[in-house]
Design a protein around this motif. Structure first.
Motif, short mmCIF file in Angstrom:
data_model
loop_
_atom_site.label_atom_id
_atom_site.label_comp_id
_atom_site.label_asym_id
_atom_site.label_seq_id
_atom_site.Cartn_x
_atom_site.Cartn_y
_atom_site.Cartn_z
N ILE A 36 17.74 -18.99 -17.64
CA ILE A 36 18.43 -17.88 -16.97
C ILE A 36 19.63 -17.42 -17.80
N ILE A 37 20.37 -18.37 -18.35
CA ILE A 37 21.52 -18.01 -19.21
C ILE A 37 21.04 -17.19 -20.40
N LYS A 38 19.92 -17.58 -20.99
CA LYS A 38 19.37 -16.82 -22.12
C LYS A 38 18.93 -15.43 -21.67
N ASN A 39 18.21 -15.37 -20.55
CA ASN A 39 17.66 -14.09 -20.08
C ASN A 39 18.75 -13.10 -19.70
N TYR A 40 19.84 -13.58 -19.13
CA TYR A 40 20.94 -12.70 -18.73
C TYR A 40 22.01 -12.61 -19.81
N ASP A 41 21.82 -13.32 -20.91
CA ASP A 41 22.76 -13.34 -22.04
C ASP A 41 24.19 -13.64 -21.55
N VAL A 42 24.29 -14.66 -20.72
CA VAL A 42 25.58 -15.08 -20.15
C VAL A 42 26.47 -15.66 -21.26
#
Length: 135
Positions: free
Chosen positions: A45-51
């Protein structure tokens, strides 16, 4: 906005500040495989949302595993975060002296054994942590 929630983790993302708020999970030996699986989901999720900013809230974390098992989870999380573009990680300390002693040992181990590509700091309060993340 809640991006993910299960019995282990809750990921609450604020796109305006680019901060992902995560309640650090309770560490019990029977949950360790599920915790690692949840960390894998969180990393995706962090990768997908580029957090870029992560807030780890340890204020209600319980630990009933050995120091080695706790360190294993911390190393697993940190190694996952190194594969993302996270720049800052703020951890809110636990009021439990026992939890905090274990966490401090884990943080020291991480800083000595791994070149972390992100800033990592501990804070006593949510306000201090958020202020630092927003800088």
């Amino acid at each position: 906005m809640i991006l993910f929630e299960n019995s282990i983790l809750k990921l609450d993302y604020n796109p305006a500040t680019d901060i992902l708020d995560v309640k650090y999970p309770d560490l019990h030996d029977f949950l360790l495989p599920e915790i690692k699986h949840s960390i894998d989901i969180m990393i995706d999720i962090i990768k997908n949302y580029d957090v870029k900013k992560l807030l780890l809230d340890s204020t209600s974390t319980l630990i009933s595993v050995s120091d080695e098992e706790s360190r294993e989870v911390a190393v697993y999380l940190a190694s996952g975060l190194t594969r993302t573009r996270v720049q800052k990680v703020a951890r809110i300390q636990s009021p439990s002296v026992t939890v905090e002693k274990t966490a401090q040992g884990n943080l020291k181990h991480l800083q000595e054994s791994t070149a972390l590509p992100f800033e990592l700091q501990n804070f006593a309060s949510m306000t201090e942590a958020l202020d630092w993340l927003k800088e």
